[in-house]
Scaffold this motif. Sequence first.
Motif, short mmCIF file in Angstrom:
data_model
loop_
_atom_site.label_atom_id
_atom_site.label_comp_id
_atom_site.label_asym_id
_atom_site.label_seq_id
_atom_site.Cartn_x
_atom_site.Cartn_y
_atom_site.Cartn_z
N PRO A 1 25.49 32.17 50.85
CA PRO A 1 25.67 30.73 51.02
C PRO A 1 25.74 29.95 49.71
CG PRO A 1 23.41 31.34 51.50
CD PRO A 1 24.16 32.62 51.32
N SER A 2 25.30 30.55 48.60
CA SER A 2 25.29 29.81 47.34
C SER A 2 26.14 30.46 46.26
CB SER A 2 23.85 29.66 46.83
OG SER A 2 23.27 30.94 46.61
N ALA A 3 26.91 31.48 46.62
CA ALA A 3 27.72 32.19 45.62
C ALA A 3 29.13 31.61 45.54
CB ALA A 3 27.79 33.68 45.97
N PRO A 4 29.68 31.47 44.34
CA PRO A 4 31.09 31.09 44.22
C PRO A 4 31.97 32.28 44.61
CG PRO A 4 30.21 31.59 42.06
CD PRO A 4 29.05 31.67 43.01
N ILE A 5 33.17 31.99 45.09
CA ILE A 5 34.11 33.05 45.45
C ILE A 5 35.11 33.19 44.31
CG2 ILE A 5 35.80 33.85 47.14
CD1 ILE A 5 34.41 32.08 49.20
N ARG A 6 35.01 34.27 43.56
CA ARG A 6 35.84 34.45 42.38
C ARG A 6 37.29 34.78 42.71
NH1 ARG A 6 33.18 31.63 38.80
NH2 ARG A 6 31.13 32.46 38.29
N ASP A 7 37.52 35.45 43.84
CA ASP A 7 38.88 35.84 44.21
C ASP A 7 39.07 35.58 45.69
OD1 ASP A 7 41.38 36.94 44.54
OD2 ASP A 7 40.75 39.02 44.27
N VAL A 8 39.28 34.32 46.05
CA VAL A 8 39.37 33.95 47.46
C VAL A 8 40.61 34.57 48.10
CG1 VAL A 8 40.56 31.76 46.99
CG2 VAL A 8 39.23 32.04 49.09
N TRP A 9 41.70 34.65 47.34
CA TRP A 9 42.94 35.24 47.86
C TRP A 9 42.67 36.70 48.26
CZ3 TRP A 9 48.12 33.08 46.04
CH2 TRP A 9 49.19 33.78 46.60
N GLY A 10 42.06 37.47 47.35
CA GLY A 10 41.76 38.86 47.63
C GLY A 10 40.77 39.03 48.76
N LEU A 11 39.76 38.15 48.82
CA LEU A 11 38.74 38.22 49.87
C LEU A 11 39.37 38.10 51.25
CD1 LEU A 11 35.69 38.12 50.78
CD2 LEU A 11 35.92 35.63 50.63
N LEU A 12 40.28 37.13 51.40
CA LEU A 12 40.87 36.89 52.71
C LEU A 12 41.92 37.93 53.06
CD1 LEU A 12 41.03 33.00 52.78
CD2 LEU A 12 39.22 34.56 53.51
N GLU A 13 42.59 38.49 52.05
CA GLU A 13 43.47 39.63 52.33
C GLU A 13 42.65 40.81 52.85
OE1 GLU A 13 47.46 39.51 49.62
OE2 GLU A 13 45.64 40.17 48.61
N ASP A 14 41.50 41.03 52.24
CA ASP A 14 40.63 42.12 52.68
C ASP A 14 40.11 41.88 54.09
OD1 ASP A 14 39.22 44.62 51.95
OD2 ASP A 14 37.42 43.40 52.16
N ALA A 15 40.01 40.60 54.47
CA ALA A 15 39.55 40.26 55.82
C ALA A 15 40.65 40.44 56.86
CB ALA A 15 39.06 38.81 55.85
N GLY A 16 41.87 40.74 56.42
CA GLY A 16 42.95 41.01 57.37
C GLY A 16 44.10 40.04 57.34
N LEU A 17 44.05 39.05 56.46
CA LEU A 17 45.13 38.08 56.37
C LEU A 17 46.22 38.61 55.42
CD1 LEU A 17 45.61 35.09 57.41
CD2 LEU A 17 44.88 34.37 55.13
N HIS A 18 47.46 38.57 55.85
CA HIS A 18 48.56 38.93 54.96
C HIS A 18 48.97 37.68 54.19
CE1 HIS A 18 49.03 42.93 56.48
NE2 HIS A 18 49.35 42.53 57.71
#
Length: 269
Positions: free
Chosen positions: A15-32
């Motif tokens: 809950p308090s961490a910055p997301i350094r690579d949001v694009w990569g995170l969401l691709e890993d979650a299944g988003l193309h």
Amino acid sequence: PAVAPPERARLGVGPSAPIRDVWGLLEDAGLHVFPLRLGRDTEIDGVFTRPTEARACVGVNVDKWVFRQAFTVVHEYAHALMDGDIVGEACATGRAWSDTTRGEYANRELRANHFAAVFLVPREALLRYLRSRERLTRERGKERANSLTPVDIIRGQDHFGVSAQMLLWRLQNEDLIDASERKRVAEEIEHAGGVIALARALGYDWRDRAQPVSRTQELALKGYVKGLVTLGVLAEIFDRPKEDMADLLRTWSVRQEPGPEDALVGAPR
């Protein structure tokens, strides 16, 4: 906004961490996610599509500012999560904040904007950042940001991967500053030369894209290795001259692999 914190937790982001690579995170979650060149001046930031029996796909306008690109990726992810009834949509994220008609489209866009803002900059992360810079105080039982400077905001921009304007709005929305304080800091940033000048002066590595190597580029590299994509096409996808692309491939140790039907030089046929 209430959807964003549990979704961060589901994806394994604290809950308090910055997301350094949001694009990569969401691709890993299944988003193309694919880059689109739609122009810097168009109001379209991204495109959302949901092909039949396939994972959601989004296109991000990589001609927009780098922080707008990161915001757009999360905005489109919100559509994938919350708007199962739409098959496709072109999104102008900036228009959603000010659209007064509040039709169905505007409401969906505003909801996606709120999700993206809280997903990228949750309250707990703001408090942690302010505390680390000794800018958090308690007034009448409430936590407030105290004596913010342009440097605090520009460093926060780098920390969270969002624009300075977005960061200031999140601070106000969480009642950590009021509207007059937001305007004061924004004006001081402009008087100091603006966001980009300040960021460069602080030594940040300023990029044009939220994702240096996109999924499209990764697929193109795999195609090149298998002999399905030519060097010329690869150079166009990476937006490089052919000679520079060849040098990059050597640097990356990427080379085409011979197929089972390719005869080796000197081998009997």
